[in-house]
Write a protein that holds these residues in place. Structure first.
Motif, PDB file in Angstrom:
ATOM      1  N   LEU A 145       0.808  -1.218   0.000  1.00  0.00           N
ATOM      2  CA  LEU A 145       0.000   0.000   0.000  1.00  0.00           C
ATOM      3  C   LEU A 145       0.843   1.271   0.000  1.00  0.00           C
ATOM      4  O   LEU A 145       1.869   1.350   0.650  1.00  0.00           O
ATOM      5  N   ILE A 146       0.354   2.253  -0.743  1.00  0.00           N
ATOM      6  CA  ILE A 146       0.956   3.585  -0.774  1.00  0.00           C
ATOM      7  C   ILE A 146      -0.088   4.538  -0.220  1.00  0.00           C
ATOM      8  O   ILE A 146      -1.218   4.593  -0.721  1.00  0.00           O
ATOM      9  N   TRP A 147       0.281   5.273   0.817  1.00  0.00           N
ATOM     10  CA  TRP A 147      -0.649   6.177   1.488  1.00  0.00           C
ATOM     11  C   TRP A 147      -0.346   7.626   1.133  1.00  0.00           C
ATOM     12  O   TRP A 147       0.783   8.082   1.287  1.00  0.00           O
ATOM     13  N   GLY A 148      -1.345   8.343   0.626  1.00  0.00           N
ATOM     14  CA  GLY A 148      -1.224   9.770   0.372  1.00  0.00           C
ATOM     15  C   GLY A 148      -1.015  10.118  -1.086  1.00  0.00           C
ATOM     16  O   GLY A 148      -0.422   9.355  -1.848  1.00  0.00           O
ATOM     17  N   VAL A 149      -1.507  11.283  -1.457  1.00  0.00           N
ATOM     18  CA  VAL A 149      -1.407  11.763  -2.840  1.00  0.00           C
ATOM     19  C   VAL A 149       0.056  11.946  -3.243  1.00  0.00           C
ATOM     20  O   VAL A 149       0.451  11.567  -4.348  1.00  0.00           O
ATOM     21  N   GLY A 150       0.869  12.520  -2.361  1.00  0.00           N
ATOM     22  CA  GLY A 150       2.279  12.765  -2.676  1.00  0.00           C
ATOM     23  C   GLY A 150       3.044  11.508  -3.031  1.00  0.00           C
ATOM     24  O   GLY A 150       3.661  11.425  -4.110  1.00  0.00           O
ATOM     25  N   PRO A 151       3.016  10.480  -2.178  1.00  0.00           N
ATOM     26  CA  PRO A 151       3.719   9.235  -2.502  1.00  0.00           C
ATOM     27  C   PRO A 151       3.163   8.529  -3.737  1.00  0.00           C
ATOM     28  O   PRO A 151       3.920   7.925  -4.501  1.00  0.00           O
ATOM     29  N   ILE A 152       1.850   8.620  -3.959  1.00  0.00           N
ATOM     30  CA  ILE A 152       1.270   8.031  -5.173  1.00  0.00           C
ATOM     31  C   ILE A 152       1.823   8.767  -6.386  1.00  0.00           C
ATOM     32  O   ILE A 152       2.234   8.154  -7.370  1.00  0.00           O
TER      33      ILE A 152
END
Length: 63
Positions: free
Chosen positions: A10-17
């Motif tokens: 899982l990738i959490w947050g708009v920035g990391p995505i």
């Protein structure tokens, strides 16, 4: 206790995505809001996505 692959993926947050897909925060947010990243879900106030599904989405799109 064995680790679950889904949790590690899982990738959490708009920035990391955005970092994963090579887009700015604003571009990524717009893509999520407009439905161009349908595999991203909102959990509370944050967005979460599967790293594997995002990569597969872009590889399929490039084919």
């Amino acid at each position: 206790m064995p680790e679950r692959k889904e949790e590690l993926d899982l990738i959490w947050g708009v920035g990391p995505i955005g970092d994963l897909i090579g887009r700015s925060y604003q571009q990524t947010y717009h893509m999520i809001q407009s439905g161009h990243l349908p595999m991203v879900k909102q959990v509370g106030e944050r967005y979460v996505a599967s790293r594997q599904k995002l990569i597969a989405f872009f590889l399929e799109d490039a084919a």
